[in-house]
Design an enzyme around this catalytic site. Sequence first.
Site, PDB file in Angstrom:
ATOM      1  N   LYS A   1       6.210  10.156  13.766  1.00 45.70           N
ATOM      2  CA  LYS A   1       7.396  10.890  13.637  1.00 45.70           C
ATOM      3  C   LYS A   1       8.290   9.829  14.341  1.00 45.70           C
ATOM      4  O   LYS A   1       8.367   9.367  15.336  1.00 45.70           O
ATOM      5  CB  LYS A   1       7.422  12.188  14.688  1.00 45.70           C
ATOM      6  CG  LYS A   1       8.823  12.638  15.167  1.00 45.70           C
ATOM      7  CD  LYS A   1       8.411  13.947  16.020  1.00 45.70           C
ATOM      8  CE  LYS A   1       9.294  13.941  17.236  1.00 45.70           C
ATOM      9  NZ  LYS A   1       9.256  14.919  18.017  1.00 45.70           N
TER      10      LYS A   1
ATOM     11  N   ASP B   1      12.971  13.138  13.534  1.00 46.58           N
ATOM     12  CA  ASP B   1      13.395  14.020  14.574  1.00 46.58           C
ATOM     13  C   ASP B   1      14.726  13.383  15.015  1.00 46.58           C
ATOM     14  O   ASP B   1      14.870  12.742  15.521  1.00 46.58           O
ATOM     15  CB  ASP B   1      12.453  14.206  15.772  1.00 46.58           C
ATOM     16  CG  ASP B   1      13.172  14.888  16.852  1.00 46.58           C
ATOM     17  OD1 ASP B   1      14.206  15.694  16.847  1.00 46.58           O
ATOM     18  OD2 ASP B   1      12.350  15.062  17.788  1.00 46.58           O
TER      19      ASP B   1
ATOM     20  N   SER C   1       5.295  10.010  18.609  1.00 51.82           N
ATOM     21  CA  SER C   1       6.626   9.840  18.458  1.00 51.82           C
ATOM     22  C   SER C   1       7.077   8.699  18.733  1.00 51.82           C
ATOM     23  O   SER C   1       6.969   7.994  19.762  1.00 51.82           O
ATOM     24  CB  SER C   1       7.328  11.202  19.379  1.00 51.82           C
ATOM     25  OG  SER C   1       8.794  10.909  19.169  1.00 51.82           O
TER      26      SER C   1
ATOM     27  N   GLY D   1       5.885  17.534  22.342  1.00 47.38           N
ATOM     28  CA  GLY D   1       5.500  16.924  23.709  1.00 47.38           C
ATOM     29  C   GLY D   1       6.780  16.615  24.430  1.00 47.38           C
ATOM     30  O   GLY D   1       7.829  16.755  24.040  1.00 47.38           O
TER      31      GLY D   1
ATOM     32  N   ASP E   1      13.231  22.609  17.103  1.00 47.84           N
ATOM     33  CA  ASP E   1      12.723  22.384  18.291  1.00 47.84           C
ATOM     34  C   ASP E   1      13.913  22.848  19.510  1.00 47.84           C
ATOM     35  O   ASP E   1      13.730  24.060  19.804  1.00 47.84           O
ATOM     36  CB  ASP E   1      12.700  20.577  18.628  1.00 47.84           C
ATOM     37  CG  ASP E   1      12.218  20.253  20.039  1.00 47.84           C
ATOM     38  OD1 ASP E   1      12.125  21.060  20.875  1.00 47.84           O
ATOM     39  OD2 ASP E   1      12.018  19.140  20.149  1.00 47.84           O
TER      40      ASP E   1
ATOM     41  N   GLU F   1      13.121  17.459  11.852  1.00 49.80           N
ATOM     42  CA  GLU F   1      13.213  18.324  13.106  1.00 49.80           C
ATOM     43  C   GLU F   1      14.681  18.305  13.572  1.00 49.80           C
ATOM     44  O   GLU F   1      15.218  17.134  13.729  1.00 49.80           O
ATOM     45  CB  GLU F   1      12.181  17.775  14.066  1.00 49.80           C
ATOM     46  CG  GLU F   1      12.111  18.448  15.391  1.00 49.80           C
ATOM     47  CD  GLU F   1      10.941  17.822  16.277  1.00 49.80           C
ATOM     48  OE1 GLU F   1      10.213  16.914  15.841  1.00 49.80           O
ATOM     49  OE2 GLU F   1      10.985  17.971  17.589  1.00 49.80           O
TER      50      GLU F   1
ATOM     51  N   LYS G   1      12.170   8.732  15.386  1.00 51.38           N
ATOM     52  CA  LYS G   1      13.464   9.374  15.911  1.00 51.38           C
ATOM     53  C   LYS G   1      14.665   9.110  15.260  1.00 51.38           C
ATOM     54  O   LYS G   1      14.545   7.701  15.030  1.00 51.38           O
ATOM     55  CB  LYS G   1      13.549   8.870  17.379  1.00 51.38           C
ATOM     56  CG  LYS G   1      12.617   9.680  18.383  1.00 51.38           C
ATOM     57  CD  LYS G   1      13.163  11.083  18.483  1.00 51.38           C
ATOM     58  CE  LYS G   1      12.076  11.900  19.685  1.00 51.38           C
ATOM     59  NZ  LYS G   1      12.374  13.248  19.840  1.00 51.38           N
TER      60      LYS G   1
ATOM     61  N   LYS H   1       7.097  24.129  22.291  1.00 51.57           N
ATOM     62  CA  LYS H   1       6.900  23.665  23.405  1.00 51.57           C
ATOM     63  C   LYS H   1       7.101  24.500  24.529  1.00 51.57           C
ATOM     64  O   LYS H   1       7.918  25.166  24.599  1.00 51.57           O
ATOM     65  CB  LYS H   1       8.281  22.599  23.755  1.00 51.57           C
ATOM     66  CG  LYS H   1       8.197  21.159  23.003  1.00 51.57           C
ATOM     67  CD  LYS H   1       9.396  20.342  23.206  1.00 51.57           C
ATOM     68  CE  LYS H   1       9.432  19.078  22.347  1.00 51.57           C
ATOM     69  NZ  LYS H   1      10.694  18.156  22.446  1.00 51.57           N
TER      70      LYS H   1
HETATM   71  O1  OSB Z   1      12.392  16.144  20.603  1.00 50.60           O
HETATM   72  O2  OSB Z   1      10.304  16.110  20.539  1.00 50.60           O
HETATM   73  C1  OSB Z   1      11.535  15.809  21.031  1.00 50.60           C
HETATM   74  C2  OSB Z   1      10.477  13.882  24.010  1.00 50.60           C
HETATM   75  C3  OSB Z   1      11.285  14.283  25.193  1.00 50.60           C
HETATM   76  C4  OSB Z   1      12.412  15.125  24.712  1.00 50.60           C
HETATM   77  C5  OSB Z   1      12.384  15.480  23.392  1.00 50.60           C
HETATM   78  C6  OSB Z   1      11.259  15.417  22.448  1.00 50.60           C
HETATM   79  C7  OSB Z   1      10.519  14.082  22.911  1.00 50.60           C
HETATM   80  C8  OSB Z   1       9.564  13.440  21.977  1.00 50.60           C
HETATM   81  C9  OSB Z   1       8.168  12.944  22.567  1.00 50.60           C
HETATM   82  O3  OSB Z   1       9.801  13.682  20.680  1.00 50.60           O
HETATM   83  C10 OSB Z   1       7.122  13.886  22.507  1.00 50.60           C
HETATM   84  C11 OSB Z   1       5.942  13.286  23.341  1.00 50.60           C
HETATM   85  O4  OSB Z   1       5.340  12.062  22.709  1.00 50.60           O
HETATM   86  O5  OSB Z   1       5.630  13.926  24.428  1.00 50.60           O
HETATM   87 MG    MG Z   2      12.283  17.187  18.888  1.00 48.87          MG
END
Ligand code: OSB
Ligand code: MG
Length: 382
Positions: free
Chosen positions: A174, A202, A148, A304, A252, A227, A176, A276
């Site tokens: 991925k 995402d 991510s 994650g 999510d 996402e 953001k 998750k």
């Molecule tokens: O939206 O998936 C998410 C991290 C913290 C809170 C929400 C998200 C995320 C990530 C990182 O996208 C996931 C990771 O690398 O652990």
């Molecule tokens: Mg997410």
Amino acid sequence: MRIIEVKLHNVRLPIVRPFTTSFGTQTVRSAIIVEVRAEAANSTGSPTEVIGWGECVALADPLYSPEYTEGARQMMIRYLLPALFNYQARHGVVTAETVGHSLRAIVGHQMAKSALEMAVLDAQLRARGESFGQYLGATVDRVPSGVSVGIQNSIPELLDTVAEYVEDGYQRIKLKIQPGWDIEPVAAVREHFGPNLLLQVDANAAFTLADAVLLRKLDAFDLLLIEQPLGEADLRQHAELAALMSTPMCLDESISSAETAMDAIAIKSAAVINIKPGRVGGYLEARRIHDIARASGVAVWCGGMLETGLGRAANAALSALPGFTLPGDISASSRYYETDLTEPFVLDNGYINVPTGPGLGVEPIPEILRQLTTDLYTLAAA
Ligand code: OSB
Ligand code: MG
């Protein structure tokens, strides 16, 4: 098993580089590590003393979900541990399969509940000599690793960051996104890395349905999925947006239980689900969502929450189930941490190996856990 004592370790792990999403920037990971000391049956049925580990994935502030670290700690101390101990006093034993049931009177707080269930499950499995993967139903011994990528200051910085991860061997990227950091960065990454890069985005709930015309432009970049573009409660609006886009819709934040997963699938809000375990109340509920999605032809992958090696171990095991057909956000420990709590997870040709030892198969390194702990709470069973 019989719980003897529970310890809650508040830990602080510095993050190697700031991680920015539409809801904020993380520079340090504060987490609660749950340590359950218990007497449990071993493989021949004799009682043996074991330690089980859980990780609470709530972030420091309630920006991704309603839960946050200090709140989750209070929740465990004031409500969940008393409820669990009360159940043990009435029934004589607790099992991982009944933790959820014993906490059901308390509304919400899935991340806090999940951490307790994870620790109890770890203790139960360690006593029996069974791994998380075996228990959950893993069918592979390694899982493809995705990463991510946070919101960057500029497109060149983004391209450099993605290039580093691609060189490391990550199999899926991925990005953001948020309003103002949306079409341009995606177009730049697709252009620079070509059509074979597995790419998804995402938004962490940063858009509204009024942005549909903008979001549809993402259809041009052959993304695996988009996402959570809209709000957590916007199940129906996600279905409307999904009907307007060719990019598969993935949820999510909106999926907090097997019930919401079923509803999202039924009304076509989700063609894909990010599972998750913390967000849905634990690994058992996560497996139920996997089962429902698989029976419905909906793809799942494991998200994650910047987990330490403990959460990473359990997530790797979950991701080894057959319905996890897309790469998850399970990166190497080094993506976030210079020093992980456990032996670090490393990339092995773009894969993370599923631990095979009893329980999680990894444990905190005592000296590191002590160094990173800022607060310790201990409660003995009556
Ligand atoms: O939206 O998936 C998410 C991290 C913290 C809170 C929400 C998200 C995320 C990530 C990182 O996208 C996931 C990771 O690398 O652990
Ligand atoms: Mg997410």
